[in-house]
Design an enzyme around this catalytic site. Structure first.
Site, PDB file in Angstrom:
ATOM      1  N   ASP A   1     -18.708 -57.162   7.614  1.00  0.00           N
ATOM      2  CA  ASP A   1     -18.519 -57.255   6.165  1.00  0.00           C
ATOM      3  C   ASP A   1     -19.382 -56.221   5.447  1.00  0.00           C
ATOM      4  O   ASP A   1     -20.373 -55.736   5.976  1.00  0.00           O
ATOM      5  CB  ASP A   1     -18.869 -58.656   5.664  1.00  0.00           C
ATOM      6  N   GLU A   2     -18.982 -55.904   4.242  1.00  0.00           N
ATOM      7  CA  GLU A   2     -19.765 -55.080   3.311  1.00  0.00           C
ATOM      8  C   GLU A   2     -20.283 -53.791   3.961  1.00  0.00           C
ATOM      9  O   GLU A   2     -21.418 -53.364   3.704  1.00  0.00           O
ATOM     10  CB  GLU A   2     -20.919 -55.895   2.721  1.00  0.00           C
TER      11      GLU A   2
END
Length: 533
Positions: free
Chosen positions: A338-339
């Protein structure tokens, strides 16, 4: 002529009886009804809601003569000792665990349609029996039995009782096989004892998966022999600059062992290719410029990335995954994903295409955050969705398309069951980037229909993450987890047909005294009709 009350024997007797009842607390003019704890908890009064309840008959009462009967099985005996260990301090009764005789409390394994985690609980005046096809089902049945007893059963000193279990039968099994809770030990480090405490709290609500977020920008928390500075240096701090910490391999084994004793599977996460500053600070060669950045103690995200073009990156990934997989008997290994804002899309896809086969090589199944669906999820991989109600239709469609092609889903919508989100604007702990998440909002959604276009069969379960940017103590964890964790557990376990906020909030309110007895710190939401203390 009206007679004086004092000269009316019948009326005098009536008034005397009423006064005795009032003195005993059975009847009080103008007062609230007697506390619900004075009677046996209804079979359908527990959390998570059972699949099927047939009430009837008189309750069973645990007494000094009660025995705990178990099968001739070491694992069933262990569950029996676990139950007796909960009941003995508060009842003061010996409650011997025995393979002889009948009556009392009986735990047994038998063939049936219970599945891997289901059970049947039957209560009559002669005894209580819990029957299951597998030990996990017996253990879950024991958690139901705990909740059918007064909350004071959880105390460590002798209480007055009585210890009644309502009559009837519960037939119960889970809606989803994956019912998880994530604990972020990277932003703030939590000791083995603190993790064990959380495991016990999860077990009470039949959660069967503990996802440990073991690495992030602020700290690396697991020893890796082939890369020792990850723990010694990368684990030396945390958010705010505290001393941090890390688990030795024996520490981690103890967490896994303890979780297994409560029928939870540990899913370790090493977040990659982003959220990696602790690793980048520990080893300069993991950076594209061969320069190690300083350790990081803030709370920003998206600024770090492993160097995708370098071959050493995959040596690193292989070593870490190999050592962690060897420590982890469970099926899954979480690779984050993620991210990764500092990783180009092309590099992200390249990285995931290289790392997922490494996970398979060491016998584990990949879990990744739902951004994994923007690459090429491996066969059998699970994507953990953490978007919001308001996440773009395109992003939701990407996840749904992957689900349509065989990628399983774990649902963790951040504006529903991220347990670190503030309840209200006045909540002193937690964050609010996903919004304010009161108890009703956290409970009131259906995992089976939540993500448009995703086949209901693709939903493997739910998980309630607890990120720790603002949480540094067990009391902090508990305040943000409870009462919302109980709702997440019910979403994972109970049939959709039982889902009703108005009924749930009453059952939830009855958990408050139990949490008090267990010493659990919790948020007394005004949405819940908590009993008077």
């Amino acid at each position: 002529m009206r007679r004086k009350l004092s000269t009316t024997p019948r009326l005098t007797r009536i008034l005397g009886s009423l006064l005795l009842l009032a003195a005993a607390g059975v009847f009080t003019v103008g007062a609230a009804p007697a506390p619900r704890a004075a009677t046996a908890t209804p079979l359908d009064g527990v959390v998570p809601a059972p699949a099927s309840v047939t009430p009837g008959g008189s309750p069973y009462r645990i007494t000094h003569a009660t025995l705990v009967h178990v099968d001739d099985s070491a694992e069933v005996r262990r569950i029996g000792e676990y139950l007796a260990g909960i009941l003995r301090p508060s009842t003061g009764y010996p409650l011997p665990v025995t393979e002889q005789g009948g009556g009392g409390i009986r735990l047994r394994l038998a063939q049936g349609s219970f599945g891997a985690e289901g059970y049947r609980l039957t209560s009559t005046p002669l005894g209580v029996s819990i029957t299951a096809s597998a030990p996990a089902g017996l253990f879950h049945g024991v958690q139901t039995l705990r909740q059918l007893l007064p909350a004071s059963i959880e105390k460590k000193t002798v209480q007055t009782g009585p210890w009644r279990i309502a009559g009837g039968t519960i037939e119960d099994s889970p809606r989803y096989g994956y019912r998880g809770a994530m604990l972020d030990v990277s932003r703030h480090f939590f000791t083995v004892a603190q993790v064990k405490r959380y495991i016990d709290q999860l077990a009470l609500y039949k959660i069967n998966t503990l996802h440990l977020h073991l690495s992030d920008d602020q700290g690396w928390r697991i020893a890796v022999d082939s890369w020792p500075r990850l723990a010694s240096y990368g684990g030396s701090t945390q958010v705010g600059g505290g001393r941090g910490g890390s688990y030795t391999k024996d520490d981690y084994r103890e967490i896994v062992r303890y979780a297994a004793s409560r029928y939870l599977e540990v899913v370790p996460e090493i977040d990659m290719p982003g959220h990696t500053n602790a690793a980048l600070a520990s080893y300069a060669q993991l950076n594209c410029d061969d320069k190690a950045p300083p350790l990081y103690t803030g709370t920003d995200v998206g600024f770090s990335s492993l160097c995708v073009p370098k071959e050493v990156t995959y040596t690193f990934a292989d070593d870490v995954i190999r050592e962690l997989a060897a420590l982890t008997p469970g099926r899954y290994l979480h690779i984050g994903g993620d991210e990764a804002h500092s990783t180009s899309h092309t590099d992200y896809v390249t990285f995931m295409d290289r790392v997922q086969p490494i996970v398979a090589k060491y016998g584990k199944t990949v879990i990744g955050w739902h951004q994994l669906t923007g690459a090429h999820p491996a066969p059998g991989a699970l994507a953990q969705y953490w978007g919001l109600d308001g996440t773009s239709a395109a992003e939701k469609a990407q996840v749904a398309k992957a689900a349509q092609h065989g990628t399983g889903l774990i649902l963790s919508p951040a504006d529903r069951i991220y347990l670190d989100m503030k309840y209200t604007r006045d909540t002193k702990l937690g964050l609010d980037w996903a919004g304010l998440v009161e108890v009703k909002r956290s409970y009131d959604w259906d995992p089976g229909t939540y993500l448009p276009g995703a086949p209901e069969a693709a939903v493997k379960g739910v998980e309630a993450p607890l990120w720790s940017e603002t949480l540094a103590t067990s009391a902090d964890l508990e305040y943000m987890a409870f009462p919302r964790l109980a709702g997440a557990a019910e979403l994972g376990w109970s049939p959709a047909a039982t889902h009703d906020w108005e009924r749930y909030k009453v059952r939830l309110a009855d958990q408050g005294p139990r949490w008090d007895a267990l010493g659990i710190t919790y948020y007394k939401s005004p949405q819940v009709p908590w009993p008077a203390s």
